[in-house]
Design a protein around this motif. Structure first.
Motif, PDB file in Angstrom:
ATOM      1  N   ALA A  27       0.820  -1.208   0.000  1.00 38.87           N
ATOM      2  CA  ALA A  27       0.000   0.000   0.000  1.00 38.87           C
ATOM      3  C   ALA A  27       0.854   1.258   0.000  1.00 38.87           C
ATOM      4  O   ALA A  27       0.347   2.355  -0.134  1.00 38.87           O
ATOM      5  CB  ALA A  27      -0.922  -0.010   1.212  1.00 38.87           C
ATOM      6  N   SER A  28       2.167   1.115   0.173  1.00 37.82           N
ATOM      7  CA  SER A  28       3.048   2.280   0.269  1.00 37.82           C
ATOM      8  C   SER A  28       3.657   2.609  -1.087  1.00 37.82           C
ATOM      9  O   SER A  28       4.101   1.733  -1.807  1.00 37.82           O
ATOM     10  CB  SER A  28       4.186   2.001   1.254  1.00 37.82           C
ATOM     11  OG  SER A  28       3.683   1.760   2.528  1.00 37.82           O
ATOM     12  N   THR A  29       3.673   3.893  -1.414  1.00 32.43           N
ATOM     13  CA  THR A  29       4.358   4.370  -2.608  1.00 32.43           C
ATOM     14  C   THR A  29       5.644   5.038  -2.155  1.00 32.43           C
ATOM     15  O   THR A  29       5.614   5.943  -1.333  1.00 32.43           O
ATOM     16  CB  THR A  29       3.487   5.375  -3.382  1.00 32.43           C
ATOM     17  OG1 THR A  29       2.289   4.729  -3.763  1.00 32.43           O
ATOM     18  CG2 THR A  29       4.208   5.872  -4.619  1.00 32.43           C
ATOM     19  N   LEU A  30       6.769   4.561  -2.690  1.00 37.14           N
ATOM     20  CA  LEU A  30       8.071   5.088  -2.309  1.00 37.14           C
ATOM     21  C   LEU A  30       8.771   5.663  -3.526  1.00 37.14           C
ATOM     22  O   LEU A  30       8.659   5.138  -4.626  1.00 37.14           O
ATOM     23  CB  LEU A  30       8.945   3.978  -1.709  1.00 37.14           C
ATOM     24  CG  LEU A  30       8.441   3.284  -0.469  1.00 37.14           C
ATOM     25  CD1 LEU A  30       9.397   2.178  -0.064  1.00 37.14           C
ATOM     26  CD2 LEU A  30       8.263   4.270   0.665  1.00 37.14           C
ATOM     27  N   ASP A  57       5.972   5.278   4.583  1.00 31.31           N
ATOM     28  CA  ASP A  57       6.388   4.297   5.589  1.00 31.31           C
ATOM     29  C   ASP A  57       7.900   4.066   5.552  1.00 31.31           C
ATOM     30  O   ASP A  57       8.366   2.939   5.631  1.00 31.31           O
ATOM     31  CB  ASP A  57       5.637   2.986   5.313  1.00 31.31           C
ATOM     32  CG  ASP A  57       5.740   1.998   6.457  1.00 31.31           C
ATOM     33  OD1 ASP A  57       6.081   2.408   7.581  1.00 31.31           O
ATOM     34  OD2 ASP A  57       5.490   0.802   6.227  1.00 31.31           O
ATOM     35  N   VAL A  58       8.689   5.138   5.431  1.00 30.48           N
ATOM     36  CA  VAL A  58      10.129   4.973   5.219  1.00 30.48           C
ATOM     37  C   VAL A  58      10.870   4.497   6.457  1.00 30.48           C
ATOM     38  O   VAL A  58      11.970   3.969   6.354  1.00 30.48           O
ATOM     39  CB  VAL A  58      10.786   6.264   4.677  1.00 30.48           C
ATOM     40  CG1 VAL A  58      10.193   6.654   3.354  1.00 30.48           C
ATOM     41  CG2 VAL A  58      10.714   7.380   5.672  1.00 30.48           C
ATOM     42  N   GLY A  59      10.289   4.673   7.630  1.00 27.78           N
ATOM     43  CA  GLY A  59      10.949   4.235   8.861  1.00 27.78           C
ATOM     44  C   GLY A  59      11.209   2.745   8.894  1.00 27.78           C
ATOM     45  O   GLY A  59      12.148   2.277   9.523  1.00 27.78           O
ATOM     46  N   ASN A  60      10.390   1.976   8.182  1.00 25.53           N
ATOM     47  CA  ASN A  60      10.532   0.522   8.155  1.00 25.53           C
ATOM     48  C   ASN A  60      11.314   0.008   6.951  1.00 25.53           C
ATOM     49  O   ASN A  60      11.487  -1.194   6.798  1.00 25.53           O
ATOM     50  CB  ASN A  60       9.149  -0.141   8.189  1.00 25.53           C
ATOM     51  CG  ASN A  60       8.432   0.141   9.488  1.00 25.53           C
ATOM     52  OD1 ASN A  60       9.037   0.133  10.551  1.00 25.53           O
ATOM     53  ND2 ASN A  60       7.152   0.432   9.413  1.00 25.53           N
ATOM     54  N   VAL A  61      11.759   0.900   6.093  1.00 25.60           N
ATOM     55  CA  VAL A  61      12.517   0.483   4.910  1.00 25.60           C
ATOM     56  C   VAL A  61      13.926   0.080   5.343  1.00 25.60           C
ATOM     57  O   VAL A  61      14.639   0.866   5.962  1.00 25.60           O
ATOM     58  CB  VAL A  61      12.586   1.620   3.865  1.00 25.60           C
ATOM     59  CG1 VAL A  61      13.489   1.229   2.708  1.00 25.60           C
ATOM     60  CG2 VAL A  61      11.193   1.965   3.366  1.00 25.60           C
ATOM     61  N   PRO A  62      14.338  -1.154   5.034  1.00 27.06           N
ATOM     62  CA  PRO A  62      15.691  -1.581   5.422  1.00 27.06           C
ATOM     63  C   PRO A  62      16.751  -0.982   4.497  1.00 27.06           C
ATOM     64  O   PRO A  62      16.443  -0.500   3.410  1.00 27.06           O
ATOM     65  CB  PRO A  62      15.625  -3.103   5.251  1.00 27.06           C
ATOM     66  CG  PRO A  62      14.614  -3.306   4.161  1.00 27.06           C
ATOM     67  CD  PRO A  62      13.595  -2.197   4.336  1.00 27.06           C
TER      68      PRO A  62
END
Length: 122
Positions: A27-30, A57-62
């Motif tokens: 659901a996230s667009t990055l 939701d960039v905080g969870n992007v590894p």
């Protein structure tokens, strides 16, 4: 006696399939952008390779895997920062991952593609 300084020309290729364009992860667009601090590096010098991820939701992007990079470049240091802003009730955030790299040999080098996996997608 003058020292000759060799320079290394860094050719930044296609670092991500979706560089400078949005990618949909669930659901996230990055939006993912990769850049280098300079294109010429003196012999035994280093440069900064930065990957910026913007979206909801960039905080969870590894961090991306640098396995393809390490045969050609030594990773000297790593750092990351995250910024969050609210404008008219809408949240936006950016995560910046910075790598200080040193080429392992002189001459023209190309940074290989770097993989970023998030929510089961690449």
């Amino acid at each position: 006696m003058k020292m000759k300084i060799r320079t290394l020309l860094l050719v930044v290729g296609y670092l991500f399939m979706c560089t400078h364009s949005p990618c949909v992860f669930g659901a996230s667009t990055l939006s993912i952008v990769a850049k280098v601090s300079t294109q010429k590096v003196p012999l035994n010098g280093s440069f900064t390779f930065e990957v910026s991820v913007s979206g909801e939701d960039v905080g969870n992007v590894p961090a991306p895997s640098l396995d393809a990079v390490t045969p050609y470049f030594t990773v000297i240091s790593t750092s990351q920062s995250t910024s969050v802003s609210f404008v008219n009730g809408a949240m936006s955030s950016t995560k910046r991952l910075r790598y200080t790299l040193r080429p392992k040999k002189s001459g023209a080098q190309k940074i290989p593609s770097v993989a970023l996996s998030f929510k089961g997608r690449r």
